[in-house]
Scaffold this motif. Structure first.
Motif, PDB file in Angstrom:
ATOM      1  N   MET A   1       0.846  -1.198   0.000  1.00  0.00           N
ATOM      2  CA  MET A   1       0.000   0.000   0.000  1.00  0.00           C
ATOM      3  C   MET A   1       0.879   1.245   0.000  1.00  0.00           C
ATOM      4  O   MET A   1       1.853   1.319   0.740  1.00  0.00           O
ATOM      5  CB  MET A   1      -0.893   0.022   1.252  1.00  0.00           C
ATOM      6  N   ASP A   2       0.487   2.202  -0.823  1.00  0.00           N
ATOM      7  CA  ASP A   2       1.286   3.417  -0.945  1.00  0.00           C
ATOM      8  C   ASP A   2       0.608   4.534  -0.150  1.00  0.00           C
ATOM      9  O   ASP A   2      -0.317   5.180  -0.636  1.00  0.00           O
ATOM     10  CB  ASP A   2       1.364   3.791  -2.436  1.00  0.00           C
ATOM     11  N   ARG A   3       1.037   4.696   1.076  1.00  0.00           N
ATOM     12  CA  ARG A   3       0.448   5.757   1.892  1.00  0.00           C
ATOM     13  C   ARG A   3       1.536   6.306   2.814  1.00  0.00           C
ATOM     14  O   ARG A   3       2.302   5.531   3.396  1.00  0.00           O
ATOM     15  CB  ARG A   3      -0.704   5.163   2.697  1.00  0.00           C
ATOM     16  N   LYS A   4       1.609   7.600   2.927  1.00  0.00           N
ATOM     17  CA  LYS A   4       2.656   8.195   3.772  1.00  0.00           C
ATOM     18  C   LYS A   4       2.200   8.227   5.236  1.00  0.00           C
ATOM     19  O   LYS A   4       1.007   8.286   5.519  1.00  0.00           O
ATOM     20  CB  LYS A   4       2.964   9.597   3.287  1.00  0.00           C
ATOM     21  N   VAL A   5       3.203   8.186   6.129  1.00  0.00           N
ATOM     22  CA  VAL A   5       2.916   8.228   7.570  1.00  0.00           C
ATOM     23  C   VAL A   5       3.800   9.304   8.197  1.00  0.00           C
ATOM     24  O   VAL A   5       5.008   9.326   7.948  1.00  0.00           O
ATOM     25  CB  VAL A   5       3.227   6.870   8.248  1.00  0.00           C
ATOM     26  N   SER A   6       3.203  10.182   8.981  1.00  0.00           N
ATOM     27  CA  SER A   6       3.986  11.254   9.614  1.00  0.00           C
ATOM     28  C   SER A   6       3.662  11.368  11.091  1.00  0.00           C
ATOM     29  O   SER A   6       2.505  11.226  11.483  1.00  0.00           O
ATOM     30  CB  SER A   6       3.645  12.607   8.986  1.00  0.00           C
ATOM     31  N   THR A   7       4.693  11.652  11.866  1.00  0.00           N
ATOM     32  CA  THR A   7       4.473  11.958  13.290  1.00  0.00           C
ATOM     33  C   THR A   7       4.717  13.447  13.489  1.00  0.00           C
ATOM     34  O   THR A   7       5.778  13.958  13.123  1.00  0.00           O
ATOM     35  CB  THR A   7       5.445  11.161  14.179  1.00  0.00           C
ATOM     36  N   ILE A   8       3.742  14.109  14.049  1.00  0.00           N
ATOM     37  CA  ILE A   8       3.862  15.549  14.289  1.00  0.00           C
ATOM     38  C   ILE A   8       3.928  15.816  15.783  1.00  0.00           C
ATOM     39  O   ILE A   8       2.972  15.551  16.513  1.00  0.00           O
ATOM     40  CB  ILE A   8       2.644  16.316  13.691  1.00  0.00           C
ATOM     41  N   LEU A   9       5.087  16.317  16.235  1.00  0.00           N
ATOM     42  CA  LEU A   9       5.181  16.753  17.635  1.00  0.00           C
ATOM     43  C   LEU A   9       4.184  17.883  17.800  1.00  0.00           C
ATOM     44  O   LEU A   9       4.137  18.788  16.974  1.00  0.00           O
ATOM     45  CB  LEU A   9       6.590  17.274  17.939  1.00  0.00           C
ATOM     46  N   SER A  10       3.372  17.810  18.842  1.00  0.00           N
ATOM     47  CA  SER A  10       2.326  18.825  18.930  1.00  0.00           C
ATOM     48  C   SER A  10       2.225  19.425  20.319  1.00  0.00           C
ATOM     49  O   SER A  10       2.370  18.730  21.325  1.00  0.00           O
ATOM     50  CB  SER A  10       0.991  18.218  18.519  1.00  0.00           C
ATOM     51  N   GLN A  11       2.002  20.728  20.296  1.00  0.00           N
ATOM     52  CA  GLN A  11       1.847  21.469  21.546  1.00  0.00           C
ATOM     53  C   GLN A  11       0.375  21.844  21.696  1.00  0.00           C
ATOM     54  O   GLN A  11      -0.263  22.261  20.729  1.00  0.00           O
ATOM     55  CB  GLN A  11       2.691  22.728  21.507  1.00  0.00           C
ATOM     56  N   VAL A  12      -0.122  21.691  22.892  1.00  0.00           N
ATOM     57  CA  VAL A  12      -1.539  21.976  23.126  1.00  0.00           C
ATOM     58  C   VAL A  12      -1.628  23.037  24.220  1.00  0.00           C
ATOM     59  O   VAL A  12      -1.087  22.858  25.312  1.00  0.00           O
ATOM     60  CB  VAL A  12      -2.304  20.681  23.497  1.00  0.00           C
ATOM     61  N   GLU A  13      -2.289  24.133  23.856  1.00  0.00           N
ATOM     62  CA  GLU A  13      -2.411  25.230  24.811  1.00  0.00           C
ATOM     63  C   GLU A  13      -3.428  24.912  25.895  1.00  0.00           C
ATOM     64  O   GLU A  13      -4.490  24.340  25.606  1.00  0.00           O
ATOM     65  CB  GLU A  13      -2.910  26.464  24.067  1.00  0.00           C
ATOM     66  N   VAL A  14      -3.068  25.283  27.104  1.00  0.00           N
ATOM     67  CA  VAL A  14      -4.006  25.164  28.226  1.00  0.00           C
ATOM     68  C   VAL A  14      -4.127  26.539  28.875  1.00  0.00           C
ATOM     69  O   VAL A  14      -3.325  27.439  28.591  1.00  0.00           O
ATOM     70  CB  VAL A  14      -3.531  24.104  29.258  1.00  0.00           C
ATOM     71  N   ASP A  15      -5.101  26.673  29.758  1.00  0.00           N
ATOM     72  CA  ASP A  15      -5.301  27.936  30.449  1.00  0.00           C
ATOM     73  C   ASP A  15      -4.458  27.921  31.727  1.00  0.00           C
ATOM     74  O   ASP A  15      -4.633  27.024  32.572  1.00  0.00           O
ATOM     75  CB  ASP A  15      -6.810  28.041  30.767  1.00  0.00           C
ATOM     76  N   ALA A  16      -3.563  28.900  31.874  1.00  0.00           N
ATOM     77  CA  ALA A  16      -2.682  28.939  33.060  1.00  0.00           C
ATOM     78  C   ALA A  16      -3.496  29.013  34.356  1.00  0.00           C
ATOM     79  O   ALA A  16      -3.016  28.616  35.419  1.00  0.00           O
ATOM     80  CB  ALA A  16      -1.738  30.128  32.964  1.00  0.00           C
ATOM     81  N   ALA A  17      -4.747  29.515  34.243  1.00  0.00           N
ATOM     82  CA  ALA A  17      -5.582  29.659  35.449  1.00  0.00           C
ATOM     83  C   ALA A  17      -6.502  28.454  35.640  1.00  0.00           C
ATOM     84  O   ALA A  17      -7.379  28.476  36.518  1.00  0.00           O
ATOM     85  CB  ALA A  17      -6.413  30.928  35.338  1.00  0.00           C
ATOM     86  N   ASP A  18      -6.294  27.388  34.845  1.00  0.00           N
ATOM     87  CA  ASP A  18      -7.144  26.191  34.977  1.00  0.00           C
ATOM     88  C   ASP A  18      -7.050  25.650  36.411  1.00  0.00           C
ATOM     89  O   ASP A  18      -5.945  25.447  36.945  1.00  0.00           O
ATOM     90  CB  ASP A  18      -6.665  25.123  33.968  1.00  0.00           C
ATOM     91  N   LYS A  19      -8.205  25.417  37.005  1.00  0.00           N
ATOM     92  CA  LYS A  19      -8.252  24.932  38.399  1.00  0.00           C
ATOM     93  C   LYS A  19      -7.543  23.577  38.549  1.00  0.00           C
ATOM     94  O   LYS A  19      -7.159  23.181  39.647  1.00  0.00           O
ATOM     95  CB  LYS A  19      -9.711  24.776  38.854  1.00  0.00           C
ATOM     96  N   ALA A  20      -7.397  22.868  37.429  1.00  0.00           N
ATOM     97  CA  ALA A  20      -6.754  21.549  37.468  1.00  0.00           C
ATOM     98  C   ALA A  20      -5.330  21.627  38.024  1.00  0.00           C
ATOM     99  O   ALA A  20      -4.818  20.639  38.562  1.00  0.00           O
ATOM    100  CB  ALA A  20      -6.728  20.950  36.068  1.00  0.00           C
ATOM    101  N   PHE A  21      -4.695  22.800  37.906  1.00  0.00           N
ATOM    102  CA  PHE A  21      -3.325  22.929  38.425  1.00  0.00           C
ATOM    103  C   PHE A  21      -3.292  22.824  39.948  1.00  0.00           C
ATOM    104  O   PHE A  21      -2.260  22.558  40.542  1.00  0.00           O
ATOM    105  CB  PHE A  21      -2.694  24.248  37.958  1.00  0.00           C
ATOM    106  N   GLU A  22      -4.455  23.068  40.572  1.00  0.00           N
ATOM    107  CA  GLU A  22      -4.502  22.994  42.043  1.00  0.00           C
ATOM    108  C   GLU A  22      -4.899  21.604  42.537  1.00  0.00           C
ATOM    109  O   GLU A  22      -4.869  21.321  43.726  1.00  0.00           O
ATOM    110  CB  GLU A  22      -5.544  23.997  42.578  1.00  0.00           C
TER     111      GLU A  22
END
Ligand SMILES: Nc1ncnc2c1ncn2[C@@H]1O[C@H](COP(=O)(O)OP(=O)(O)O)[C@@H](O)[C@H]1O
Ligand SMILES: NC(=O)OP(=O)(O)O
Length: 311
Positions: free
Chosen positions: A103-124
């Protein structure tokens, strides 16, 4: 068949328990992915990194103990490392499977950054289990040393880190371009490298984003038809692990919300999957999530097994 766009989120089982096992596990995972690719679907692959990112942090911490001048490696850097070594094993396994099938299909891995909210309560309130399972004694010792530890879905203790909600996938444009060009794209590994945008400069933050939440955002923003979450159970259950356990084949958003209120899904394991599925269903008409085992992906898509969450 109408061309479908599928985001597949791979859980721990698809990757094995260590670096050696991963090489073997991804061979089987690649077969499942290429089976689906053979049907002509656009494919975007995401994966977890809980055990792996914990292992990297452990290794780095041990270096600090061994060498005086060694500085601590920040958690987002370990997430980036996990994206790299998991991504390359998956990419190579998928490429080899494609080659075997001519099968002729390309495969790529993309390093990805995902923005979060610095004030997200999850940090606490750290809720994301990472790394290996600890004995009760180890857990107590670590807790006394200021490390957050949690009980993980009845399976034992693990280190817990903050897990803020993903807000924006910074490499979305690149991912979309590659998908449109026919690549099988591996991205948002480990939920993405968590970052905040400080006046245009991206800065890593100490967190591990839930990969199911990131996958749901990715699937919604790419306009996918299907989000497939492959994990260690064939179906979602209510009264999980109890005598009156009931496996579910079909779950509406409304039912799912009701079960969440009844605490039917464990935090840090099944709950984020269900919440991710709800958000994906709510992001556009006809969008469905399938939760099942890696081996059952094809049967699940054919409607023969798994749990489908839909509007
Ligand atoms: N209500 C539930 N139904 C099914 N599985 C559940 C439920 N609640 C908790 N679980 C647990 O969630 C696990 C899947 O979560 P997790 O191991 O974090 O996934 P993965 O690493 O595959 O993304 C299952 O193996 C099961 O032990
Ligand atoms: N980042 C993440 O969600 O990893 P796990 O799926 O391994 O927990």
């Amino acid at each position: 068949m109408e061309k479908k766009k599928i985001v597949i989120a791979l859980g721990g089982n698809a990757l094995g328990k260590d670096v050696e096992e991963q090489k073997e596990a991804v061979e089987k995972t690649a077969k499942v992915i290429v089976d689906l690719a053979e049907q002509g679907a656009d494919m975007i692959i995401t994966h977890g990194n809980g055990p792996q990112v914990g292992m990297i942090q452990d290794a780095m911490d041990n270096l600090m103990v061994k060498y005086e001048n060694c500085k601590q490696i920040p958690l987002p850097t370990s997430v980036a490392m996990s994206q790299g070594y998991i991504g390359i094993d998956l990419q190579n396994a998928i490429k080899y499977e494609l080659y075997k099938r001519n099968m002729d299909r390309k495969v790529s891995t993309i390093l990805s950054q995902v923005e979060v909210d610095a004030a997200d309560k999850a940090f606490e309130n750290p809720t994301k289990p990472i790394g290996r399972f600890l004995t009760e004694e180890e857990a107590k010792k670590m807790e006394a040393g200021g490390v957050h530890v949690m009980e993980d879905a009845g399976r034992g203790y693990r280190v817990a880190v903050a897990s803020p909600m993903p807000k924006r996938i910074r490499e979305l444009g690149t991912i979309r371009t590659l998908v449109e060009a026919g690549h099988i794209v591996i991205t948002c590994g480990g939920g993405g490298i968590p970052v905040v945008d400080r006046d245009g400069r991206l800065q890593g933050v100490n967190a591990v984003i839930d990969k199911d939440n990131a996958s749901s955002l990715l699937a919604a923003q790419l306009g996918a038809d299907y989000l497939i979450i492959l994990t260690a159970v064939e179906k979602v259950a209510i009264n999980f692990g109890k005598e009156n356990q009931e496996w579910l084949s079909d779950l509406t958003v409304e039912q799912a919300k009701q079960y969440i209120e009844e605490n039917q899904f464990a935090k840090g394991s099944m709950l984020p999957k269900i919440e991710a599925a709800i958000r994906f269903a709510e992001s556009g008409e006809g969008r469905k999530t399938l939760i099942t085992l890696l081996d059952k992906a094809a049967a699940g898509i054919a409607g023969e097994t798994g749990t489908v969450i839909h509007y």
